[in-house]
Design a protein around this motif. Structure first.
Motif, PDB file in Angstrom:
ATOM      1  N   ALA A  23      11.133   6.295   2.982  1.00 42.11           N
ATOM      2  CA  ALA A  23      11.367   7.502   3.764  1.00 42.11           C
ATOM      3  C   ALA A  23      10.038   8.114   4.174  1.00 42.11           C
ATOM      4  O   ALA A  23       9.019   7.958   3.488  1.00 42.11           O
ATOM      5  N   ARG A  24      10.077   8.801   5.291  1.00 41.22           N
ATOM      6  CA  ARG A  24       8.882   9.472   5.802  1.00 41.22           C
ATOM      7  C   ARG A  24       8.316  10.434   4.761  1.00 41.22           C
ATOM      8  O   ARG A  24       9.072  11.100   4.036  1.00 41.22           O
ATOM      9  N   HIS A  25       7.019  10.477   4.662  1.00 45.36           N
ATOM     10  CA  HIS A  25       6.226  11.329   3.777  1.00 45.36           C
ATOM     11  C   HIS A  25       6.156  10.817   2.334  1.00 45.36           C
ATOM     12  O   HIS A  25       5.524  11.462   1.504  1.00 45.36           O
ATOM     13  N   GLU A  26       6.777   9.685   2.054  1.00 46.84           N
ATOM     14  CA  GLU A  26       6.627   9.114   0.711  1.00 46.84           C
ATOM     15  C   GLU A  26       5.242   8.510   0.544  1.00 46.84           C
ATOM     16  O   GLU A  26       4.665   7.965   1.483  1.00 46.84           O
ATOM     17  N   SER A  27       4.727   8.603  -0.683  1.00 49.70           N
ATOM     18  CA  SER A  27       3.488   7.915  -1.021  1.00 49.70           C
ATOM     19  C   SER A  27       3.801   6.493  -1.441  1.00 49.70           C
ATOM     20  O   SER A  27       4.799   6.226  -2.107  1.00 49.70           O
ATOM     21  N   VAL A  28       2.947   5.566  -1.036  1.00 50.03           N
ATOM     22  CA  VAL A  28       3.131   4.147  -1.307  1.00 50.03           C
ATOM     23  C   VAL A  28       1.873   3.628  -1.999  1.00 50.03           C
ATOM     24  O   VAL A  28       0.750   4.013  -1.639  1.00 50.03           O
ATOM     25  N   ARG A  29       2.081   2.750  -2.945  1.00 51.90           N
ATOM     26  CA  ARG A  29       0.965   2.162  -3.694  1.00 51.90           C
ATOM     27  C   ARG A  29       1.108   0.650  -3.663  1.00 51.90           C
ATOM     28  O   ARG A  29       2.148   0.110  -4.058  1.00 51.90           O
ATOM     29  N   PHE A  30       0.096  -0.042  -3.146  1.00 53.55           N
ATOM     30  CA  PHE A  30       0.077  -1.488  -3.042  1.00 53.55           C
ATOM     31  C   PHE A  30      -0.936  -2.071  -4.025  1.00 53.55           C
ATOM     32  O   PHE A  30      -2.012  -1.501  -4.235  1.00 53.55           O
ATOM     33  N   VAL A  31      -0.616  -3.235  -4.555  1.00 52.75           N
ATOM     34  CA  VAL A  31      -1.629  -4.077  -5.195  1.00 52.75           C
ATOM     35  C   VAL A  31      -1.599  -5.426  -4.499  1.00 52.75           C
ATOM     36  O   VAL A  31      -0.622  -6.165  -4.604  1.00 52.75           O
ATOM     37  N   PHE A  32      -2.640  -5.715  -3.738  1.00 49.28           N
ATOM     38  CA  PHE A  32      -2.755  -7.013  -3.062  1.00 49.28           C
ATOM     39  C   PHE A  32      -3.309  -8.028  -4.056  1.00 49.28           C
ATOM     40  O   PHE A  32      -4.312  -7.771  -4.724  1.00 49.28           O
ATOM     41  N   ASP A  33      -2.680  -9.179  -4.121  1.00 45.39           N
ATOM     42  CA  ASP A  33      -3.110 -10.249  -5.020  1.00 45.39           C
ATOM     43  C   ASP A  33      -3.274 -11.518  -4.185  1.00 45.39           C
ATOM     44  O   ASP A  33      -2.294 -12.151  -3.797  1.00 45.39           O
ATOM     45  N   ASN A  34      -4.517 -11.883  -3.904  1.00 43.94           N
ATOM     46  CA  ASN A  34      -4.810 -13.049  -3.076  1.00 43.94           C
ATOM     47  C   ASN A  34      -4.924 -14.280  -3.969  1.00 43.94           C
ATOM     48  O   ASN A  34      -5.943 -14.504  -4.619  1.00 43.94           O
TER      49      ASN A  34
END
Length: 468
Positions: free
Chosen positions: A381-392
């Motif tokens: 939903a709009r205005h939510e915070s998102v946290r990614f961990v990229f694993d190459n």
């Protein structure tokens, strides 16, 4: 340069393998820009060779520079005089989804002899660029790109503001572009690495400077896949922005790394002696080379260096709240020497051999990104915070670009950055991780993909959906 030097160089190099409120259209008159995608010619490697046939905006490489001041609205009238469809993506700009320029996702392609009007108000000052986003691995590789600069209301004092669009071309012995776009080796390895690196469309160019001069140097990497690590000899560059967004000015002691699609803004005081020269050298791959050469004019600009502030105004991007957000792991797998054994293609599990027979060799979270209508990797939903961990988990670097947003880079390989920074195309090195976060404040379906363009074409892409 002469023909023999060019051929020797070519042989050597070939071995290296929410819509934010600020984006709402201004009520003031827009700045009109006319851009025609068409065939043209460029003298890339000098007078001893024929001009190279290219595709360019307004028939030139790079395309005509676009320069705005923060708060200005642009109205870009794009005309397609090519024999193939195209579209224009405004790389790094937080803009309305319908203006993002991804043919098949945010708009229909601009067909031959047709036009499209892009209108938006960039909410952030900084260094950006525009480029084709349809069959990009060929269209960008033929020259369809140009610089987009949004000036600060109060920029730091410098004597010159230079834009260097760095690129590399895969040219044949007659200086024509090699037509092996999308070759299998490029798709499964490092991408299309060329043999002729250029600055603003010129090979081994010379840039005249004066002792005591202060230069703001905006580096834009327009390559299909080549990454650069630039050394400036005895000069001491200060980094003031990355991917268009301000950072605390700091002296760069090692090479300045600019991944494919990335940008870095430097402030450099020219301290060489009048009449001297100095190369700018790239060393990202096994074979280093001189990209361009500074040549000092006989008369200095000033005896002592400027002593004025170079810091930019802070970014105005919403800060993510990650205190109660679980990270979403983004595993990148595949390619040559990779560990991918099977993945989902069109919703069906297949072995790597079967996937490769259809031209795909990469996956994100075991899913091949082969279509623009596939289910999103992330739906928030709009205005939510998102946290990614990229694993190459692959043997190659990947510049991972998220459209319509900037992400805050928090940690690399588990080590928190002393100063997190905003990025839109972070370069994820082989067998490494990155943690990033952002506020999903710009509604729409946004492309998220590797900007090594052959990797994207071979499956390394996904969608991020932000619900309004």
């Amino acid at each position: 340069m002469d023909r023999r030097s060019f051929l020797q160089y070519s042989s050597m190099a070939a071995l290296a393998t929410a819509m934010p409120r600020a984006v709402i259209a201004s009520s003031h008159a827009a700045k009109r820009v006319d851009m025609t995608a068409r065939a043209g010619k460029a003298h890339i490697v000098g007078p001893d060779f024929p001009a190279t046939d290219i595709w360019g905006f307004n028939g030139q490489v790079p395309g005509s520079p676009i320069r705005l001041t923060l708060g200005e609205t642009i109205e870009a009238h794009v005309h397609n005089k090519l024999k193939v469809p195209t579209a224009v993506h405004w790389h790094g700009i937080r803009l309305p989804n319908a203006m993002d320029g991804v043919a098949g996702l945010t708009q229909a392609a601009i067909e031959p002899d047709d036009s499209f009007v892009y209108r938006f108000t960039p909410p952030d000052a900084g260094t950006y660029w525009y480029h084709s986003h349809l069959n990009a691995y060929e269209q960008v590789g033929r020259g369809l790109y140009g610089p987009l600069i949004i000036d600060e209301l109060e920029p730091p004092r410098v004597d010159r503001d230079l834009v260097w669009m760095i690129d590399d071309w895969r040219l044949l012995e007659d200086a024509s572009i090699s037509n092996d776009f999308g070759a299998g080796h490029d798709r499964s390895h490092a991408g299309r690495i060329g043999n002729v690196p250029t600055v603003n469309g010129r090979f081994k160019d010379i840039v005249k400077v004066r002792s005591g001069e202060r230069i703001r140097l905006r580096l834009i990497n327009a390559s299909n896949a080549r990454n650069f690590a630039l050394s400036f000899g005895d000069l001491v560059p200060s980094i003031i922005a990355v991917d268009g967004q301000p950072v605390t000015p700091h002296v760069q002691t090692g090479p300045v790394v600019v991944g494919a699609a990335g940008r870095v803004d430097l402030v450099i005081d020219m301290t060489g002696d009048p009449g001297s020269s100095m190369p700018v050298t790239d060393s990202f791959y096994r074979e280093s080379f001189d990209l361009v050469k500074w040549v000092y004019e006989a008369s200095p600009m000033r005896e002592s260096l400027l002593d004025t502030p170079i810091a930019l105004a802070p970014a105005t991007i919403p800060e993510p709240d990650i205190s109660s957000v679980d990270p979403l792991n983004i595993v990148i797998a595949g390619g040559a020497m990779g560990g991918l054994r099977r993945a989902r293609l069109d919703g069906q599990w297949m072995g790597l051999r079967e996937i490769a027979q259809q031209g795909y060799v990469w996956a994100i979270n075991d899913t091949v990104g082969n279509r623009l209508d596939m289910p999103p990797l992330l739906d928030v939903a709009r205005h939510e915070s998102v946290r990614f961990v990229f694993d190459n988990q692959t043997a190659f670097p990947h510049p991972m670009h998220l459209h319509g947003h900037h992400m805050k880079l928090l940690a690399i390989n588990g080590e928190e950055l002393s100063e997190p920074r905003w990025v839109d195309s972070p370069l994820l090195m082989p067998n490494s991780t990155m943690e990033l976060a952002f506020v999903a404040d710009n509604p729409g379906d946004w492309l998220f993909h590797c900007h090594a363009l052959e990797h994207h074409a071979a499956g390394l892409g996904a969608l991020v959906r932000v619900r309004s």
